[in-house]
Design a protein around this motif. Structure first.
Motif, PDB file in Angstrom:
ATOM      1  N   ALA A 343     -21.293  29.065  -0.821  1.00 60.76           N
ATOM      2  CA  ALA A 343     -22.694  29.224  -0.442  1.00 60.76           C
ATOM      3  C   ALA A 343     -22.911  30.386   0.515  1.00 60.76           C
ATOM      4  CB  ALA A 343     -23.212  27.928   0.189  1.00 60.76           C
ATOM      5  N   ARG A 344     -21.953  30.672   1.382  1.00 60.71           N
ATOM      6  CA  ARG A 344     -22.141  31.671   2.430  1.00 60.71           C
ATOM      7  C   ARG A 344     -21.541  33.031   2.103  1.00 60.71           C
ATOM      8  NH1 ARG A 344     -23.674  29.509   7.403  1.00 60.71           N
ATOM      9  NH2 ARG A 344     -23.748  27.232   7.450  1.00 60.71           N
ATOM     10  N   ASN A 345     -20.481  33.073   1.320  1.00 61.85           N
ATOM     11  CA  ASN A 345     -19.752  34.316   1.102  1.00 61.85           C
ATOM     12  C   ASN A 345     -20.028  34.903  -0.279  1.00 61.85           C
ATOM     13  OD1 ASN A 345     -18.597  33.895   3.628  1.00 61.85           O
ATOM     14  ND2 ASN A 345     -16.813  32.861   2.771  1.00 61.85           N
ATOM     15  N   LYS A 346     -19.730  36.191  -0.410  1.00 62.02           N
ATOM     16  CA  LYS A 346     -19.822  36.888  -1.685  1.00 62.02           C
ATOM     17  C   LYS A 346     -18.412  37.143  -2.228  1.00 62.02           C
ATOM     18  CE  LYS A 346     -24.172  39.313  -0.708  1.00 62.02           C
ATOM     19  NZ  LYS A 346     -24.841  40.648  -0.666  1.00 62.02           N
ATOM     20  N   TYR A 347     -18.286  37.114  -3.558  1.00 61.14           N
ATOM     21  CA  TYR A 347     -16.974  37.271  -4.172  1.00 61.14           C
ATOM     22  C   TYR A 347     -17.082  38.158  -5.410  1.00 61.14           C
ATOM     23  CZ  TYR A 347     -15.778  33.252  -1.279  1.00 61.14           C
ATOM     24  OH  TYR A 347     -15.586  32.412  -0.222  1.00 61.14           O
ATOM     25  N   ASN A 348     -15.993  38.885  -5.674  1.00 60.36           N
ATOM     26  CA  ASN A 348     -15.839  39.537  -6.968  1.00 60.36           C
ATOM     27  C   ASN A 348     -15.407  38.499  -7.983  1.00 60.36           C
ATOM     28  OD1 ASN A 348     -15.217  41.934  -4.940  1.00 60.36           O
ATOM     29  ND2 ASN A 348     -15.829  42.837  -6.889  1.00 60.36           N
ATOM     30  N   LEU A 349     -16.046  38.508  -9.140  1.00 57.88           N
ATOM     31  CA  LEU A 349     -15.662  37.610 -10.218  1.00 57.88           C
ATOM     32  C   LEU A 349     -14.654  38.303 -11.123  1.00 57.88           C
ATOM     33  CD1 LEU A 349     -19.007  35.946 -11.354  1.00 57.88           C
ATOM     34  CD2 LEU A 349     -17.111  34.856 -10.159  1.00 57.88           C
ATOM     35  N   MET A 350     -13.636  37.556 -11.538  1.00 56.43           N
ATOM     36  CA  MET A 350     -12.672  38.037 -12.511  1.00 56.43           C
ATOM     37  C   MET A 350     -12.596  37.036 -13.658  1.00 56.43           C
ATOM     38  SD  MET A 350      -9.492  39.515 -10.317  1.00 56.43           S
ATOM     39  CE  MET A 350      -9.666  40.975  -9.293  1.00 56.43           C
TER      40      MET A 350
END
Length: 521
Positions: A343-350
């Protein structure tokens, strides 16, 4: 009289022993067999051969609360009768968990309760029985795969354990289940006249798979190859639907893959990522795992380093060569000391399926709606273009001038140097600039492999500045050293050109082969 009394006693003892044995085998499975399904026939072990029995279900999917027909019997040419059995439905994720309940059984069978009400069926007598069909009802509070497992006895001393059905999926009540209707044949009394029909192509496109539905307005979707989501045909795709603090993931791979995986990463490179794997076993069973990836340490992926309870499988299937898993992931989880807060962080999707792998170009909030863009290969292609121009163009030109025009332009100078030497130096400098430019353009890890041989080659050419004057006693030493180092650098540069083919950062294999072919030519 004495012998007759002794014989009567012996006969009575033998009859009692037979009655005790028939009770152990004939009255049904004992309560102790609920978990391991072993009939407790003294010290008799199960058969090690392939079971001559099978379990057949009326459908590969069943909705929550709906009934399913389950048949147990011998499907071979010479069917074997059933002496005794115990049958249960087990969860795929937790094989010790008994699922659902039985509501209808033949008269030669009975329902018993092991872990829950009416969750097991067994025999009532040791008499030989034909194939038997039971009615099983899926629970309302379970979603995922189940398999029916049984122990079947042909006789008291001969039985087989782990007789299993194919995977059955328990799906939501609103899921559409398509079943093929049986084909009926009727006797034809009259021959109908031939009918000639015009065949027209069907212009209606097939409906998109459920994983693609909502990618434009309700879900975050990312697939490989690029721009495959609008067409509805991706080799691998991940979709994320967020409702409040519930994060539901879907992953799918095509072309009958063994696995399809999605990962959350802090960058767009493989390694130090939290992965979620949808894996198909050889028997068709689909399992869900979590794992942690390592960039340069074998085995590169380790499931033991990631907790398995942070995901919960909701649905799974293998239909038309497409492997599909739908699951939830905890909003906050901790893997290898890193906290993943969806909910709080951003991530690269693989997303990975077989040899197809792609990563998003920038970190994204998982609550974002729409299609994610992949990372660009533009810098990698610019790097290759500059290297081709440097090695094939300017480097070759410098070598050509030094080798064939040294005796032609005698007495002609440029900037105080022989013109052939000035032009050779110009080619060397251009070559050096061509290979430096990709370094500053962000070639990344892949550039490390390509940078070293060109730098050595350029340094070898720059050594020509320090050559002694012709006629001195050190000039032959310089000539041989220059020849040896130049050829060594040339061989090293040629052989090292193949290293990017095995670099984990090199995803554009066709581009690398093209660059290598140009160099060899």
């Amino acid at each position: 009289m004495l012998p007759r009394k002794r014989s009567t006693k012996l006969l009575l003892i033998a009859v009692l022993c037979l009655v005790q044995s028939s009770e152990q085998h004939g009255s049904g499975a004992p309560p102790g067999a609920c978990l391991d399904q072993i009939p407790r026939h003294s010290t008799i072990l199960p058969q090690a051969s392939v079971p001559p029995y099978a379990i057949i279900t009326s459908s590969a999917q069943v909705r929550q609360g709906d009934a399913l027909n389950v048949t147990i019997g011998s499907p071979f040419t010479t069917p074997l009768p059933i002496g005794g059995f115990i049958l249960q439905a087990r969860s795929i994720q937790d094989t010790d968990k008994i699922i659902g309940k039985f509501t209808g059984v033949p008269t030669v069978a009975q329902i018993m309760s092991c872990r829950g009400d009416n969750d097991t069926v067994t025999h009532t007598s040791p008499q030989e029985k034909p194939p038997l069909t039971f009615t099983w009802v899926a629970p309302n509070d379970y979603l995922g795969g189940v398999e029916f497992r049984a122990t079947v006895a042909q006789s008291y001393a001969t039985f087989w354990k782990n007789v299993e059905s194919t995977l059955v999926e328990v799906v939501t009540p609103d899921t559409v289940i398509t079943t093929s209707s049986p084909v009926t044949t009727t006797a034809r009394t009259t021959q109908a006249p031939p009918v000639i029909m015009e065949s027209k192509p069907n212009t209606t496109p097939p409906p998109l798979d459920s994983i693609y539905q909502g990618c434009a307005d309700t879900k975050l979707c990312f697939g490989v190859p690029q721009n495959c989501i609008p067409t509805g045909y991706c080799k691998a795709i991940v979709a994320i639907f967020v409702a409040g603090d519930i994060y539901t993931f879907e992953i799918q791979g095509t072309d009958n893959p063994k696995y399809v995986s999605a990962a959350l990463s802090m960058d767009n490179k493989m390694g130090d990522d939290s992965a979620m794997e949808c894996v198909r076993n050889d028997n068709g069973r689909v399992n869900l795992f979590t794992s942690w990836t390592y960039p340069k340490v074998e085995p590169y992926v380790k499931r033991s380093d990631s907790p398995q309870d942070i995901v919960q499988l909701l649905e799974s299937s293998t239909i038309d060569g497409k492997l599909y898993c739908k699951f939830r992931r905890d909003t906050v989880s901790k893997v290898m000391g890193q906290t993943f807060d969806l909910a709080r962080n951003k991530y690269n999707l693989m997303v990975v399926s077989g040899d197809s792998m792609k990563a998003t170009g920038e970190p994204l909030a998982l609550s974002t709606v729409g299609t994610a863009a992949a990372s660009s290969k533009l810098l990698l292609k610019l790097h290759g273009s500059f290297m081709i121009a440097a090695w094939i163009g300017t480097a070759s030109l410098g070598i050509l001038l030094a080798r064939y025009f040294r005796k032609t332009w005698v007495g002609k100078t440029f900037g105080g140097k022989d013109i052939w030497f000035a032009n050779t130096d110009g080619g060397d400098v251009a070559t050096d600039r061509g290979r430096v430019h990709p370094d500053s353009s962000g070639g990344g890890r892949l550039d490390w492999y390509w940078r070293q041989p060109s730098r050595d080659y350029g340094d070898c050419y720059s050594g020509a500045y320090f050559r002694p004057h012709p006629g001195t006693n050190k000039r032959p030493i310089f000539n041989w050293a220059h020849w040896l180092l130049g050829n060594s650098a040339h061989i090293l540069g040629t052989s090292t050109f193949s290293l990017p083919l095995y670099s984990p950062a090199s995803r554009s294999i066709c581009w690398v082969y093209t660059r290598r072919s140009y160099y060899c030519l």
